[in-house]
Scaffold this active site. Structure first.
Site, PDB file in Angstrom:
ATOM      1  N   LYS A 132      -0.282  -1.663  -7.531  1.00 46.94           N
ATOM      2  CA  LYS A 132      -1.190  -0.714  -6.879  1.00 46.94           C
ATOM      3  C   LYS A 132      -0.524  -0.134  -5.636  1.00 46.94           C
ATOM      4  CE  LYS A 132      -5.763  -0.589  -4.629  1.00 46.94           C
ATOM      5  NZ  LYS A 132      -6.187   0.683  -5.220  1.00 46.94           N
ATOM      6  N   ALA A 134      -0.140   1.414  -1.965  1.00 50.42           N
ATOM      7  CA  ALA A 134      -0.937   1.286  -0.741  1.00 50.42           C
ATOM      8  C   ALA A 134      -0.032   1.343   0.475  1.00 50.42           C
ATOM      9  CB  ALA A 134      -1.725  -0.022  -0.739  1.00 50.42           C
ATOM     10  N   ASP A 165       1.330  -3.314   8.493  1.00 58.22           N
ATOM     11  CA  ASP A 165       2.761  -3.048   8.636  1.00 58.22           C
ATOM     12  C   ASP A 165       3.392  -4.038   9.608  1.00 58.22           C
ATOM     13  OD1 ASP A 165       2.850  -0.902   6.910  1.00 58.22           O
ATOM     14  OD2 ASP A 165       2.760   0.624   8.463  1.00 58.22           O
TER      15      ASP A 165
END
Length: 374
Positions: A132, A134, A165
Site C-alpha cells: 500500500k 503511503a 518520517d
C-alpha cells in the site's frame, strides 16, 4: 569521527533515508546518494537559497551524488561493484522493487556478506498492507496519530511535524549502527526491514493506557498529554499571545499556585487529569488572560515551573541558545543549515557544507570504490 571509513550507498529519497544517511555523513561516513534519472525530487521542493532548496541542503550536505540506470545491465553491474566495498545500502522503494531489479539483499549479500542492507517502507516488507503506498500523513492517519492530534473543534487537525518520517529515520539509524557493531565482531552483515508505521507505533508507550487496559480510544482532551492536565496546557495572554505550562508534577503546581495565591487549588492538581482539574484550568485561563506576555515573562522568571512562550518558528530557530549549541549554522555563502544533534566530546561530528550536483561524482565513486578501503 565515529563513522570514519564507513561507506554508505543510499538509494532513498525525500526525508527518512536521506536524513539518517546525512547524520552518518556528519559523523564521518562516506555517503553516496544514488539519485534516480530524474534526480532527487526535493532538489526542487520549497524555497531556494544560493541555488539549492533548503530541504535538499539539510538532508544532502556532505554527500556525493551518482546516477546509475539500475534497469540496465551496465547500471546493475556498476551497482554491485560498489556494493563489494560498501558497508551499508539504504533503499526506500515499495517492497519488491529491488527484487524485480535483481538487486535485493540476497543478491548483494552474495558479493558482500558483510553488507548492512536497510529497507525503509511505509508498512514494512511483510503483512497485508506491505504494498500500500503511503507517505507520512497517511501513516499518521492509519496509526492513530491524527486521531490524537485533535483540534479545539474536536476534529482531527493536520499534524505539525512528519513524525512517521522522523521515527522511521531514527529507527533505521539505530538499527544500522547496531548491525555495524555486530559486523565488527563477526564480519557478517544483516538485513533491516524498517516500517514507518512500526516505528511510529513504537513511540506510543505513554498513551496506550485506555486501549490496553479498557479496550477503548482515549477521550483526547481529557488525557494528561492533550489538555486534561491543568499544568500541561496552552493559555492565552492579554495581548493574544500564548504560553504553555509543560510540567504536571505536583511540585510545579504548588510553586505556581502559591505564587498566584491560590493554594486551595493544589489538591485538585493531585487528582487524575480530566474534568476534576477544570477549576484549575479555568482559573489559570482567566489569570493569564488578564496580563500581557511581557508581564508573565517577568513573573514566571521567579517561579520554578515548566513554562514557555509559544514562539513562531522563525523566532524559535534564531534563539541564542540554539546558536550556542551549534544548531543554527551558516556556510560561506550565508545559507543556513541545521546543526548536529548528536554531540560527542571526544570525536564530534562535523558539518560538511558542500552539496553535490546531480550525478557529479559518478565516475569518481565508481573508480574509488572499486579499490579496497584504505
Amino acid at each position: 569521527m565515529k563513522l570514519q571509513g564507513i561507506r554508505v550507498l543510499d538509494l532513498s529519497l525525500f526525508l527518512p533515508g536521506p536524513h539518517f544517511s546525512m547524520m552518518m555523513a556528519d559523523h564521518g561516513a562516506d555517503v553516496v546518494a544514488l539519485e534516480p534519472p530524474y534526480a532527487e525530487p526535493v532538489r526542487a521542493v520549497g524555497l531556494k537559497q544560493n541555488g539549492h532548496s533548503v530541504w535538499f541542503r539539510n538532508v544532502y550536505r556532505g554527500k556525493k551524488s551518482i546516477n546509475l540506470d539500475l534497469k540496465s545491465a551496465t547500471g546493475k553491474a556498476d551497482f554491485l561493484k560498489l556494493c563489494e566495498t560498501a558497508d551499508v545500502v539504504i533503499e526506500a522503494f515499495r517492497p519488491g522493487v529491488m527484487q524485480r531489479l535483481g538487486l535485493d539483499y540476497d543478491v548483494v549479500k552474495a558479493v558482500n556478506p558483510g553488507i548492512v542492507y536497510c529497507s525503509i517502507s511505509a508498512y514494512g516488507q511483510t503483512g497485508s498492507k506491505a504494498l500500500k503506498p503511503a507517505h507520512d500523513l497517511s501513516i499518521q492517519a492509519d496509526s492513530g496519530a491524527i486521531f490524537i492530534n485533535e483540534g479545539q473543534d474536536g476534529k482531527p487537525a493536520m499534524p505539525g511535524m512528519p513524525v512517521a518520517d522522523m521515527a522511521g529515520s531514527l529507527m533505521a539509524f539505530a538499527g544500522v549502527l547496531m548491525a555495524l557493531l555486530k559486523k565488527q565482531q563477526t564480519g557478517i552483515g544483516d538485513y533491516l526491514d524498517i516500517s514507518m508505521q512500526d516505528s511510529l507505533i513504537a513511540w506510543y508507550p505513554n498513551i496506550m493506557g485506555p486501549p490496553f487496559v479498557e479496550d477503548r480510544s482515549p477521550v483526547v482532551k481529557q488525557e494528561r498529554s492533550w489538555g486534561g492536565a491543568a499544568f500541561y496546557q496552552i493559555y492565552a495572554t492579554a495581548d493574544q499571545q500564548h504560553l504553555t505550562l509543560g510540567g504536571s508534577e505536583v511540585k510545579f503546581a504548588e510553586n505556581l499556585l502559591r505564587a498566584l495565591e491560590r493554594s486551595d487549588l493544589i489538591d485538585l492538581c493531585k487528582q487524575n487529569p480530566g474534568e476534576v482539574q477544570q477549576p484549575v484550568k479555568d482559573f489559570l485561563a482567566m489569570t493569564f488572560a488578564a496580563k500581557p506576555m511581557v508581564y508573565w515573562q517577568a513573573f514566571l522568571a521567579n517561579v520554578d515551573v515548566c513554562w514557555s512562550p509559544v514562539r513562531s518558528l522563525n523566532e524559535a530557530i534564531r534563539d541564542p541558545h540554539l546558536k550556542q549549541r551549534d544548531m543554527l549554522l551558516q556556510d560561506d555563502q550565508g545559507s543556513y543549515h541545521l546543526g548536529i544533534p548528536i554531540k560527542y566530546r571526544n570525536e564530534p561530528g562535523q558539518v560538511k557544507f558542500a552539496l553535490p550536483e546531480f550525478g557529479q561524482h559518478t565516475h569518481e565513486v565508481l573508480q574509488q570504490w572499486s579499490t579496497d578501503k584504505g
